[in-house]
Design a protein around this motif. Structure first.
Motif, PDB file in Angstrom:
ATOM      1  N   ILE A   1       0.967  -1.235  -0.049  1.00 51.06           N
ATOM      2  CA  ILE A   1      -0.099  -0.054   0.063  1.00 51.06           C
ATOM      3  C   ILE A   1       0.773   1.078   0.080  1.00 51.06           C
ATOM      4  O   ILE A   1       1.811   1.396   0.625  1.00 51.06           O
ATOM      5  CB  ILE A   1      -0.741  -0.133   1.180  1.00 51.06           C
ATOM      6  N   LEU A   2       0.788   1.993  -1.085  1.00 49.83           N
ATOM      7  CA  LEU A   2       1.811   3.125  -1.203  1.00 49.83           C
ATOM      8  C   LEU A   2       1.148   4.258  -0.646  1.00 49.83           C
ATOM      9  O   LEU A   2      -0.130   4.758  -1.165  1.00 49.83           O
ATOM     10  CB  LEU A   2       2.096   3.389  -2.770  1.00 49.83           C
ATOM     11  N   LEU A   3       1.550   5.069   0.303  1.00 50.97           N
ATOM     12  CA  LEU A   3       0.853   6.081   0.795  1.00 50.97           C
ATOM     13  C   LEU A   3       1.551   7.370   0.163  1.00 50.97           C
ATOM     14  O   LEU A   3       2.339   7.787  -0.299  1.00 50.97           O
ATOM     15  CB  LEU A   3       1.076   6.462   2.379  1.00 50.97           C
ATOM     16  N   LEU A   4       0.309   8.294  -0.316  1.00 48.58           N
ATOM     17  CA  LEU A   4       0.543   9.633  -1.260  1.00 48.58           C
ATOM     18  C   LEU A   4       0.084  10.606  -0.637  1.00 48.58           C
ATOM     19  O   LEU A   4      -1.099  11.067  -0.384  1.00 48.58           O
ATOM     20  CB  LEU A   4      -0.243   9.237  -2.423  1.00 48.58           C
ATOM     21  N   ALA A   5       1.091  11.283  -0.056  1.00 47.84           N
ATOM     22  CA  ALA A   5       0.967  12.751   0.662  1.00 47.84           C
ATOM     23  C   ALA A   5       2.160  13.277   0.789  1.00 47.84           C
ATOM     24  O   ALA A   5       3.337  12.955   0.570  1.00 47.84           O
ATOM     25  CB  ALA A   5       0.447  12.494   1.911  1.00 47.84           C
ATOM     26  N   PHE A   6       2.161  14.854   0.462  1.00 45.54           N
ATOM     27  CA  PHE A   6       3.294  15.460   0.666  1.00 45.54           C
ATOM     28  C   PHE A   6       3.698  15.851   1.944  1.00 45.54           C
ATOM     29  O   PHE A   6       4.983  15.958   2.379  1.00 45.54           O
ATOM     30  CB  PHE A   6       2.912  17.049   0.012  1.00 45.54           C
ATOM     31  N   SER A   7       2.720  16.106   2.944  1.00 39.14           N
ATOM     32  CA  SER A   7       3.052  16.570   4.229  1.00 39.14           C
ATOM     33  C   SER A   7       3.392  15.335   5.353  1.00 39.14           C
ATOM     34  O   SER A   7       2.647  14.272   5.264  1.00 39.14           O
ATOM     35  CB  SER A   7       1.685  17.166   4.797  1.00 39.14           C
ATOM     36  N   HIS A   8       4.317  15.381   6.026  1.00 38.28           N
ATOM     37  CA  HIS A   8       4.749  14.214   7.052  1.00 38.28           C
ATOM     38  C   HIS A   8       3.842  13.976   7.904  1.00 38.28           C
ATOM     39  O   HIS A   8       3.509  12.807   8.343  1.00 38.28           O
ATOM     40  CB  HIS A   8       6.436  14.756   7.553  1.00 38.28           C
ATOM     41  N   ARG A   9       2.981  15.023   8.387  1.00 39.38           N
ATOM     42  CA  ARG A   9       2.100  15.078   9.056  1.00 39.38           C
ATOM     43  C   ARG A   9       0.804  14.059   8.546  1.00 39.38           C
ATOM     44  O   ARG A   9       0.295  13.253   9.451  1.00 39.38           O
ATOM     45  CB  ARG A   9       1.308  16.383   9.630  1.00 39.38           C
ATOM     46  N   ALA A  10       0.497  14.481   7.433  1.00 34.39           N
ATOM     47  CA  ALA A  10      -0.613  13.689   6.528  1.00 34.39           C
ATOM     48  C   ALA A  10      -0.171  12.203   6.661  1.00 34.39           C
ATOM     49  O   ALA A  10      -1.069  11.275   6.847  1.00 34.39           O
ATOM     50  CB  ALA A  10      -0.751  14.012   5.327  1.00 34.39           C
TER      51      ALA A  10
ATOM     52  N   HIS B   1       1.901  10.435   8.402  1.00 38.23           N
ATOM     53  CA  HIS B   1       1.827  10.008  10.025  1.00 38.23           C
ATOM     54  C   HIS B   1       0.435   9.701  10.188  1.00 38.23           C
ATOM     55  O   HIS B   1       0.122   8.742  10.684  1.00 38.23           O
ATOM     56  CB  HIS B   1       2.442  10.855  10.859  1.00 38.23           C
ATOM     57  N   ASP B   2      -0.657  10.586  10.128  1.00 37.27           N
ATOM     58  CA  ASP B   2      -1.927  10.438  10.339  1.00 37.27           C
ATOM     59  C   ASP B   2      -2.629   9.185   9.465  1.00 37.27           C
ATOM     60  O   ASP B   2      -3.104   8.252   9.906  1.00 37.27           O
ATOM     61  CB  ASP B   2      -2.871  11.636   9.794  1.00 37.27           C
ATOM     62  N   MET B   3      -2.022   9.164   8.194  1.00 37.06           N
ATOM     63  CA  MET B   3      -2.491   7.776   6.970  1.00 37.06           C
ATOM     64  C   MET B   3      -2.020   6.528   7.851  1.00 37.06           C
ATOM     65  O   MET B   3      -2.777   5.388   8.118  1.00 37.06           O
ATOM     66  CB  MET B   3      -1.904   7.922   5.825  1.00 37.06           C
ATOM     67  N   ARG B   4      -0.680   6.589   8.427  1.00 35.75           N
ATOM     68  CA  ARG B   4      -0.180   5.270   9.025  1.00 35.75           C
ATOM     69  C   ARG B   4      -0.957   4.821  10.363  1.00 35.75           C
ATOM     70  O   ARG B   4      -1.564   3.752  10.508  1.00 35.75           O
ATOM     71  CB  ARG B   4       1.255   5.274   9.147  1.00 35.75           C
ATOM     72  N   ILE B   5      -1.385   5.692  11.158  1.00 38.05           N
ATOM     73  CA  ILE B   5      -1.793   5.695  12.353  1.00 38.05           C
ATOM     74  C   ILE B   5      -3.560   5.004  12.144  1.00 38.05           C
ATOM     75  O   ILE B   5      -4.047   4.062  12.396  1.00 38.05           O
ATOM     76  CB  ILE B   5      -2.205   6.962  13.067  1.00 38.05           C
TER      77      ILE B   5
END
Length: 78
Positions: A60-69, A71-75
């Motif tokens: 599953i490849l997470l697509l976001a620019f923001s480190h916070r985003a 992190h939130d996706m992983r959580i």
């Protein structure tokens, strides 16, 4: 062939970059997102996040620019 689900559909630029980056060893099996429950993207299936564990995907490849985003996706996915 390895199957990949792209997670995070709101950023078209990142989606297209990921699609272009993946070589022939990988196949995009579908898409998912935290905030959307359904969508149609490039003729591929859309999986609600709560259904991801049932999918036969290698990554599953997470697509976001923001480190916070990211992190939130992983959580959220844990």
């Amino acid at each position: 062939m390895k199957k990949v689900i792209l997670y995070g559909v709101t950023c078209v630029e990142l989606r297209r970059n990921a699609e272009a980056f993946l070589d022939d060893e990988f196949e995009i099996a579908g898409y998912s997102d935290t905030y959307y429950t359904k969508d149609v993207l490039d003729g591929k299936p859309f999986f609600p996040p709560e259904e991801l564990y049932r999918q036969k995907a290698d990554y599953i490849l997470l697509l976001a620019f923001s480190h916070r985003a990211l992190h939130d996706m992983r959580i959220f996915l844990r």
